[in-house]
Design a protein around this motif. Structure first.
Motif, PDB file in Angstrom:
ATOM      1  N   ASN A  70      36.446  31.888  55.228  1.00  4.30           N
ATOM      2  CA  ASN A  70      36.485  33.144  54.477  1.00  4.30           C
ATOM      3  C   ASN A  70      36.635  32.923  52.977  1.00  4.30           C
ATOM      4  O   ASN A  70      35.988  33.575  52.174  1.00  4.30           O
ATOM      5  CB  ASN A  70      37.636  34.009  54.978  1.00  4.30           C
ATOM      6  N   PHE A  71      37.481  32.006  52.619  1.00  2.00           N
ATOM      7  CA  PHE A  71      37.728  31.793  51.189  1.00  2.00           C
ATOM      8  C   PHE A  71      36.547  31.093  50.508  1.00  2.00           C
ATOM      9  O   PHE A  71      36.289  31.307  49.336  1.00  2.00           O
ATOM     10  CB  PHE A  71      39.022  31.009  50.967  1.00  2.00           C
ATOM     11  N   HIS A  72      35.843  30.278  51.288  1.00  2.00           N
ATOM     12  CA  HIS A  72      34.688  29.613  50.687  1.00  2.00           C
ATOM     13  C   HIS A  72      33.514  30.559  50.493  1.00  2.00           C
ATOM     14  O   HIS A  72      32.677  30.342  49.627  1.00  2.00           O
ATOM     15  CB  HIS A  72      34.275  28.411  51.538  1.00  2.00           C
ATOM     16  N   THR A  73      33.452  31.619  51.320  1.00  2.00           N
ATOM     17  CA  THR A  73      32.341  32.563  51.141  1.00  2.00           C
ATOM     18  C   THR A  73      32.620  33.540  50.006  1.00  2.00           C
ATOM     19  O   THR A  73      31.724  34.218  49.529  1.00  2.00           O
ATOM     20  CB  THR A  73      32.072  33.376  52.425  1.00  2.00           C
ATOM     21  N   LEU A  74      33.866  33.615  49.575  1.00  2.00           N
ATOM     22  CA  LEU A  74      34.177  34.495  48.441  1.00  2.00           C
ATOM     23  C   LEU A  74      33.825  33.793  47.139  1.00  2.00           C
ATOM     24  O   LEU A  74      34.143  32.621  46.956  1.00  2.00           O
ATOM     25  CB  LEU A  74      35.665  34.834  48.421  1.00  2.00           C
ATOM     26  N   ALA A  75      33.186  34.542  46.260  1.00  2.00           N
ATOM     27  CA  ALA A  75      32.737  33.910  45.012  1.00  2.00           C
ATOM     28  C   ALA A  75      33.492  34.424  43.800  1.00  2.00           C
ATOM     29  O   ALA A  75      33.169  34.091  42.673  1.00  2.00           O
ATOM     30  CB  ALA A  75      31.245  34.152  44.827  1.00  2.00           C
ATOM     31  N   ASN A  76      34.519  35.251  44.043  1.00  2.00           N
ATOM     32  CA  ASN A  76      35.142  35.908  42.891  1.00  2.00           C
ATOM     33  C   ASN A  76      36.443  35.252  42.447  1.00  2.00           C
ATOM     34  O   ASN A  76      37.258  35.871  41.779  1.00  2.00           O
ATOM     35  CB  ASN A  76      35.409  37.371  43.225  1.00  2.00           C
ATOM     36  N   TRP A  77      36.692  34.012  42.853  1.00  2.00           N
ATOM     37  CA  TRP A  77      37.961  33.372  42.470  1.00  2.00           C
ATOM     38  C   TRP A  77      38.015  33.122  40.970  1.00  2.00           C
ATOM     39  O   TRP A  77      37.033  32.708  40.360  1.00  2.00           O
ATOM     40  CB  TRP A  77      38.112  32.037  43.205  1.00  2.00           C
ATOM     41  N   LEU A 116      50.297  25.242  49.288  1.00  2.00           N
ATOM     42  CA  LEU A 116      49.500  24.028  49.074  1.00  2.00           C
ATOM     43  C   LEU A 116      48.227  24.053  49.915  1.00  2.00           C
ATOM     44  O   LEU A 116      47.170  23.581  49.486  1.00  2.00           O
ATOM     45  CB  LEU A 116      50.324  22.783  49.396  1.00  2.00           C
ATOM     46  N   HIS A 117      48.343  24.608  51.096  1.00  2.00           N
ATOM     47  CA  HIS A 117      47.176  24.733  51.951  1.00  2.00           C
ATOM     48  C   HIS A 117      46.090  25.571  51.270  1.00  2.00           C
ATOM     49  O   HIS A 117      44.919  25.205  51.233  1.00  2.00           O
ATOM     50  CB  HIS A 117      47.594  25.354  53.287  1.00  2.00           C
ATOM     51  N   PHE A 118      46.541  26.678  50.703  1.00  2.00           N
ATOM     52  CA  PHE A 118      45.623  27.553  49.980  1.00  2.00           C
ATOM     53  C   PHE A 118      44.978  26.814  48.799  1.00  2.00           C
ATOM     54  O   PHE A 118      43.766  26.878  48.598  1.00  2.00           O
ATOM     55  CB  PHE A 118      46.386  28.788  49.495  1.00  2.00           C
ATOM     56  N   PHE A 119      45.807  26.108  48.065  1.00  2.00           N
ATOM     57  CA  PHE A 119      45.291  25.350  46.920  1.00  2.00           C
ATOM     58  C   PHE A 119      44.217  24.354  47.381  1.00  2.00           C
ATOM     59  O   PHE A 119      43.151  24.231  46.772  1.00  2.00           O
ATOM     60  CB  PHE A 119      46.435  24.606  46.233  1.00  2.00           C
ATOM     61  N   ASN A 120      44.488  23.681  48.487  1.00  2.00           N
ATOM     62  CA  ASN A 120      43.541  22.686  48.994  1.00  2.00           C
ATOM     63  C   ASN A 120      42.237  23.304  49.484  1.00  2.00           C
ATOM     64  O   ASN A 120      41.168  22.727  49.305  1.00  2.00           O
ATOM     65  CB  ASN A 120      44.188  21.866  50.111  1.00  2.00           C
ATOM     66  N   ILE A 121      42.344  24.475  50.095  1.00  2.00           N
ATOM     67  CA  ILE A 121      41.115  25.149  50.540  1.00  2.00           C
ATOM     68  C   ILE A 121      40.208  25.421  49.341  1.00  2.00           C
ATOM     69  O   ILE A 121      39.016  25.123  49.357  1.00  2.00           O
ATOM     70  CB  ILE A 121      41.446  26.473  51.268  1.00  2.00           C
ATOM     71  N   THR A 123      38.135  22.623  47.676  1.00  2.00           N
ATOM     72  CA  THR A 123      36.841  22.198  48.221  1.00  2.00           C
ATOM     73  C   THR A 123      35.831  23.343  48.187  1.00  2.00           C
ATOM     74  O   THR A 123      34.809  23.295  48.862  1.00  2.00           O
ATOM     75  CB  THR A 123      37.005  21.702  49.673  1.00  2.00           C
ATOM     76  N   HIS A 124      36.144  24.373  47.441  1.00  2.00           N
ATOM     77  CA  HIS A 124      35.218  25.516  47.329  1.00  2.00           C
ATOM     78  C   HIS A 124      33.910  25.066  46.677  1.00  2.00           C
ATOM     79  O   HIS A 124      33.932  24.273  45.732  1.00  2.00           O
ATOM     80  CB  HIS A 124      35.880  26.603  46.476  1.00  2.00           C
ATOM     81  N   PRO A 125      32.779  25.569  47.191  1.00  2.00           N
ATOM     82  CA  PRO A 125      31.491  25.134  46.639  1.00  2.00           C
ATOM     83  C   PRO A 125      31.288  25.447  45.149  1.00  2.00           C
ATOM     84  O   PRO A 125      30.612  24.690  44.457  1.00  2.00           O
ATOM     85  CB  PRO A 125      30.459  25.865  47.496  1.00  2.00           C
ATOM     86  N   PHE A 126      31.879  26.541  44.673  1.00  2.00           N
ATOM     87  CA  PHE A 126      31.659  26.885  43.258  1.00  2.00           C
ATOM     88  C   PHE A 126      32.921  26.867  42.412  1.00  2.00           C
ATOM     89  O   PHE A 126      32.878  26.531  41.242  1.00  2.00           O
ATOM     90  CB  PHE A 126      31.027  28.278  43.125  1.00  2.00           C
TER      91      PHE A 126
END
Length: 533
Positions: free
Chosen positions: A57-64, A84-89, A92-95
């Motif tokens: 879900n977090f990787h498909t979001l592009a508005n970070w 920390l888990h959130f930070f790590n996700i 590795t976000h594509p953008f």
DNA sequence: TTAGGGTTAG
């Protein structure tokens, strides 16, 4: 029965478990869509156990944005592992790429968990991405080392900054001295100061920091010596210098000296400001000189210095403590009439005062009123109310507030758990003891290290009621023959040997005499117990 | 996060 937040209704989050539907994303124009709301994102992280779901879900979001990430991390501050888990996700976000501030935040969280391996891994990653580390990064790391009793380690960190590609200068030197001083290590700071003051060209700020460090330890004569030295070296004291000394006298209980110093400041026309007045109002008030405090408060306006919200807070607090809550409430209302907006501290002070006066219902009213001034109760607000309910024996109400906390997306901190767990022992009910057990598991899950005392209490309590297991997460094995207990509360394991004490075992492996690893629950051999030492 | 004033408890 107590649900202990297990049954908190799940909030509706549009992207939970599926890709977001574009049509449903813009249904509201007044409030921001949920996926930009840090509170909702934090809730989602807390409630989702499946890491793949979150990552997808977090990787498909592009508005970070760094700002959004920062706010989410802030809300997860009291759940280090999830933060920390959130930070790590997102790492590795594509953008999306983390900012330097994001890294600093993650480093702070890892250091607070005392996970120094992660801390240094993050520092290395930061460096490889050319984001730092900055002096700020090292101030964060040093602060965490000092606050966990590793001041020497903190010094080494400062001295090795350049090896991590970060240059030392006067600013980082001062920041580091301040870290030591704020942790009551003024003596150590002063030694370092003497070694390096030439190299970094120590300035007034350096001296102020050291003087303040001694004032924090109530060593006003030492602080004065430092300032004398400063003047001898040709540096001119500033108003901040005087304010530091003034506060130091009050803190050390030297009220006469403080008052005399204040008069001197006025006479010498050093340009006393709102901080000076606030210090005096607070200082006089805490020793019970409420009338004099009020007089100073009234005097400042005549002197052309407007009180700040902090000044009102100081006055309100001392009225609560040394006078009467009703008078404090009057000042609170006066403040509103004059057009000031109370902040969280104002509310916390009033709420504490009301609780202390036994007026719990009104305290809750004020808690509800906070939103009128665009502020929300923070963990300290909840802790005060919970503490007073517990002291009154109103355990159910305390637990209600505790549940409300999570509903309002405020995570409990170490204090909250300590207060509540202690309260679970007053009624001597087995139900309460299992709540204590659950709270203990929860706090460990969230990266808090319970004191041995807490652990002992909970465990002994559970043993007394005959409980041996709480949902498989907290288990007790008692071996009658050799009289030891074993308690597993992942990721920590405690071993209690022959009534001596609890030993904390980290990454300990239990083996039998053939050196074969035993499954849990298991019994130990004595040799293993010694190995644990 | 380069210094000083309000919350927390003895």
């Amino acid at each position: 029965m107590l649900s202990l937040r297990e049954n908190i209704s799940k909030i509706a989050v549009p992207f939970l478990g599926a890709h977001p539907k574009p049509s449903s994303l813009h249904h509201s124009t007044t409030s921001p869509p949920p996926y930009t709301d840090p509170t909702i994102i934090a809730k989602l992280i807390l409630e989702t156990d499946n890491p793949e779901t979150l990552t997808r879900n977090f990787h498909t979001l592009a508005n970070w944005t760094p700002h959004l990430v920062h706010n989410v991390l802030k809300r997860l501050w009291n759940h280090g592992p999830k933060a920390l888990h959130f930070f790590n996700i997102l790492d590795t976000h594509p953008f999306y790429a983390h900012s330097a501030t994001g890294f600093d935040h993650a480093i702070d969280i890892a250091a607070r968990l005392r996970d120094y391996k992660t801390v240094w891994a993050l520092v290395a990653r930061m460096r490889s991405r050319k984001l730092g580390p900055s002096p700020k990064t090292f101030a964060i790391i040093a602060e965490r080392y000092v606050s966990s009793g590793k001041a020497d380690k903190a010094v080494k960190v400062f001295l090795s900054m350049h090896e991590h590609g970060c240059s030392q200068n006067l600013n980082s030197f001062n920041a580091f001295l301040d870290v030591l001083c704020k942790s009551k290590r003024a003596e150590m700071a002063y030694k370092l100061f003497n070694i390096f003051r030439g190299r970094f060209r120590a300035d007034t700020i350096s001296y102020n920091i050291i003087a303040n460090g001694f004032c924090l330890k109530k060593q006003t004569p030492r602080a004065l010596e430092i300032l004398k030295e400063m003047v001898e070296r040709g540096l001119v004291p500033t108003l901040t210098t005087y304010n530091i000394m003034l506060k130091g006298y009050f803190r050390a209980g030297q009220i006469k000296e403080a008052w005399e110093f204040f008069l001197q400041m006025k006479r010498r026309k050093v340009g006393i400001d709102v901080v000076t007045y606030t210090t005096v109002v607070h200082g006089l008030g805490v020793v019970g000189e409420v009338v004099k405090a009020r007089k100073v408060f009234d005097e400042m306006i005549g002197a052309g210095v407007l009180p700040s919200v902090a000044t009102f807070n100081a006055l309100i607090q001392v009225l609560c403590k040394k006078d009467n809550v009703e008078n404090a409430v009057l000042v609170f209302e006066e403040m509103l009439r004059k057009g000031y907006t109370p902040n969280v501290t104002t509310y916390n002070v009033v709420i504490r005062g009301l609780c202390h006066a036994g007026n719990m219902d009104r305290a809750i009213e004020y808690m509800d009123k906070m939103k009128d001034d665009n502020c929300k109760p923070i963990v300290q607000t909840y802790n005060v109310v919970i503490r007073y309910y517990c002291d009154d024996g109103e355990i159910e109400k305390a637990l209600e507030v505790f549940e409300r906390m999570t509903g309002g997306s405020c995570l409990p901190n170490l204090d909250t758990y300590n207060i509540l767990i202690s309260a679970m022992f007053v009624r001597k009910r087995s139900d309460d003891l299992s709540v204590a057990g659950k709270l203990l598991i929860e706090m460990v899950d969230r990266g808090f290290l319970p004191r041995k005392f807490t652990f002992n209490r909970v465990l002994n309590g559970l043993l007394l009621t005959g409980a041996r297991s709480l949902g498989g997460k907290l288990d007790i094995v008692k071996n009658i023959k050799s009289d030891y207990f074993f308690l597993s509360c992942e990721p920590l394991r405690y071993l209690h040997v022959a009534g001596c004490r609890w030993l904390q075992m980290k990454e300990a492996k239990a083996v039998n005499s053939d050196n074969k690893q035993l499954p849990f629950p298991f019994c130990f051999s004595l040799s293993f117990m010694q190995a644990v030492h």
